[in-house]
Design a protein around this motif. Structure first.
Motif, PDB file in Angstrom:
ATOM      1  N   TRP A  25     -16.294  65.068 -72.590  1.00 18.63           N
ATOM      2  CA  TRP A  25     -15.580  64.746 -71.351  1.00 18.63           C
ATOM      3  C   TRP A  25     -14.085  64.599 -71.610  1.00 18.63           C
ATOM      4  O   TRP A  25     -13.260  65.104 -70.848  1.00 18.63           O
ATOM      5  N   SER A  26     -13.723  63.921 -72.701  1.00 17.79           N
ATOM      6  CA  SER A  26     -12.295  63.757 -73.032  1.00 17.79           C
ATOM      7  C   SER A  26     -11.624  65.110 -73.202  1.00 17.79           C
ATOM      8  O   SER A  26     -10.504  65.336 -72.725  1.00 17.79           O
ATOM      9  N   THR A  31      -8.141  69.275 -70.985  1.00 20.59           N
ATOM     10  CA  THR A  31      -7.930  70.710 -70.731  1.00 20.59           C
ATOM     11  C   THR A  31      -7.561  70.967 -69.273  1.00 20.59           C
ATOM     12  O   THR A  31      -6.588  71.673 -68.985  1.00 20.59           O
ATOM     13  N   TYR A  32      -8.333  70.409 -68.342  1.00 12.64           N
ATOM     14  CA  TYR A  32      -8.094  70.656 -66.920  1.00 12.64           C
ATOM     15  C   TYR A  32      -6.880  69.887 -66.386  1.00 12.64           C
ATOM     16  O   TYR A  32      -6.420  70.168 -65.276  1.00 12.64           O
ATOM     17  N   SER A  33      -6.380  68.930 -67.169  1.00 13.76           N
ATOM     18  CA  SER A  33      -5.213  68.149 -66.734  1.00 13.76           C
ATOM     19  C   SER A  33      -3.912  68.669 -67.338  1.00 13.76           C
ATOM     20  O   SER A  33      -2.856  68.062 -67.155  1.00 13.76           O
ATOM     21  N   HIS A  40      -6.001  75.223 -60.848  1.00 15.80           N
ATOM     22  CA  HIS A  40      -7.242  75.285 -61.638  1.00 15.80           C
ATOM     23  C   HIS A  40      -7.376  74.015 -62.493  1.00 15.80           C
ATOM     24  O   HIS A  40      -7.297  74.054 -63.723  1.00 15.80           O
ATOM     25  N   ASN A  41      -7.566  72.910 -61.802  1.00 14.98           N
ATOM     26  CA  ASN A  41      -7.585  71.596 -62.441  1.00 14.98           C
ATOM     27  C   ASN A  41      -8.821  70.809 -61.998  1.00 14.98           C
ATOM     28  O   ASN A  41      -9.746  71.367 -61.404  1.00 14.98           O
ATOM     29  N   LEU A  42      -8.822  69.514 -62.248  1.00 14.97           N
ATOM     30  CA  LEU A  42     -10.001  68.695 -61.919  1.00 14.97           C
ATOM     31  C   LEU A  42     -10.236  68.574 -60.415  1.00 14.97           C
ATOM     32  O   LEU A  42     -11.372  68.369 -59.979  1.00 14.97           O
ATOM     33  N   THR A  43      -9.184  68.715 -59.616  1.00  9.16           N
ATOM     34  CA  THR A  43      -9.361  68.682 -58.154  1.00  9.16           C
ATOM     35  C   THR A  43     -10.205  69.873 -57.710  1.00  9.16           C
ATOM     36  O   THR A  43     -11.089  69.746 -56.850  1.00  9.16           O
ATOM     37  N   HIS A  44      -9.929  71.037 -58.288  1.00 13.08           N
ATOM     38  CA  HIS A  44     -10.722  72.238 -57.991  1.00 13.08           C
ATOM     39  C   HIS A  44     -12.178  72.028 -58.405  1.00 13.08           C
ATOM     40  O   HIS A  44     -13.104  72.376 -57.651  1.00 13.08           O
ATOM     41  N   ASP A  73     -13.521  77.522 -65.541  1.00 12.82           N
ATOM     42  CA  ASP A  73     -12.078  77.721 -65.740  1.00 12.82           C
ATOM     43  C   ASP A  73     -11.581  76.976 -66.973  1.00 12.82           C
ATOM     44  O   ASP A  73     -10.398  76.636 -67.062  1.00 12.82           O
ATOM     45  N   TYR A  74     -12.475  76.719 -67.918  1.00 10.28           N
ATOM     46  CA  TYR A  74     -12.072  75.951 -69.107  1.00 10.28           C
ATOM     47  C   TYR A  74     -10.901  76.643 -69.811  1.00 10.28           C
ATOM     48  O   TYR A  74      -9.919  76.011 -70.190  1.00 10.28           O
ATOM     49  N   ILE A  75     -11.017  77.944 -69.987  1.00  9.38           N
ATOM     50  CA  ILE A  75      -9.894  78.736 -70.523  1.00  9.38           C
ATOM     51  C   ILE A  75      -9.164  79.324 -69.331  1.00  9.38           C
ATOM     52  O   ILE A  75      -9.761  80.041 -68.521  1.00  9.38           O
TER      53      ILE A  75
END
Length: 204
Positions: A25-26, A31-33, A40-44, A73-75
């Motif tokens: 999770w960390s 990554t998304y932050s 393409h972040n945690l809001t998405h 969307d990790y990468i």
């Protein structure tokens, strides 16, 4: 909705221990932050999870699809064309050996978010539609979305970005449908086409 709780519950269900979950999770959150991620972040991810929760009863393999949501969307590098493939490979690389998930489905589902084409597997069509729901937002929200996308592609000057973005948007309009499920077509197709046409006008 509490994303860490959702993620923790999912990973517990598929064979991770709590220490592993905390580490993953960390990593996912970091990554998304990343500051380069305006859309393409945690809001998405949160928006997609909300859609998943609404329609999870329609899915044959909900664990595979929610796992694909978290990692699709990790990468994400705006200069690269293989983000989805790399994301799919990474997603599979962290699964425990004793996982009972359908790894081929996860791989194919994440890769399908590149072209958003109709798939013979209905679960993948749902994932594609969750990913594209943003296209049918009210205009003010849609405008925020395409401004965020522009920031992610800020390395490209307007003379390169605008025709490229317009071409990508026209590709959606050339398809018989933007959305792959009957439910999303009924609810969102008309609005999405309206928004896309309006954005294309602004780009030309």
């Amino acid at each position: 909705m509490n994303l860490p709780e959702k993620y923790t519950q999912l990973l517990l269900n598929i064979g991770f221990n709590e220490k592993e979950i905390q580490l993953h999770w960390s990593d996912l959150e970091k990554t998304y932050s990343n500051k380069s991620r305006h859309y393409h972040n945690l809001t998405h991810i949160k928006d997609m999870i909300a859609s998943f929760e609404t329609y999870s009863a329609q899915l044959q393999n909900p664990n595979e699809i929610i796992f694909a949501v978290f990692y699709h969307d990790y990468i994400y590098k705006s200069s690269k064309k293989d983000n989805e493939l790399k994301s799919a490979e990474f997603a599979l690389s962290i699964l425990p050996k004793n996982s009972n998930l359908d790894t081929q489905l996860i791989f194919d589902a994440i890769c399908a978010t590149q072209l958003h084409q109709h798939n013979t597997i209905e679960d993948i069509n749902w994932l594609i539609d969750f990913d594209l729901k943003i296209l049918a937002r009210d205009w003010d929200d849609y405008q925020i979305y395409f401004e965020q996308i522009r920031k992610e592609y800020r390395i490209y000057p307007d003379f390169l970005y605008k025709p490229g973005r317009a071409k990508a948007l026209k590709h959606f309009l050339e398809n018989e449908f933007i959305y792959q499920t009957d439910e999303f077509r009924k609810l969102y197709e008309e609005k999405a086409r309206f928004n896309i046409e309006k954005e294309i006008l602004l780009l030309t």
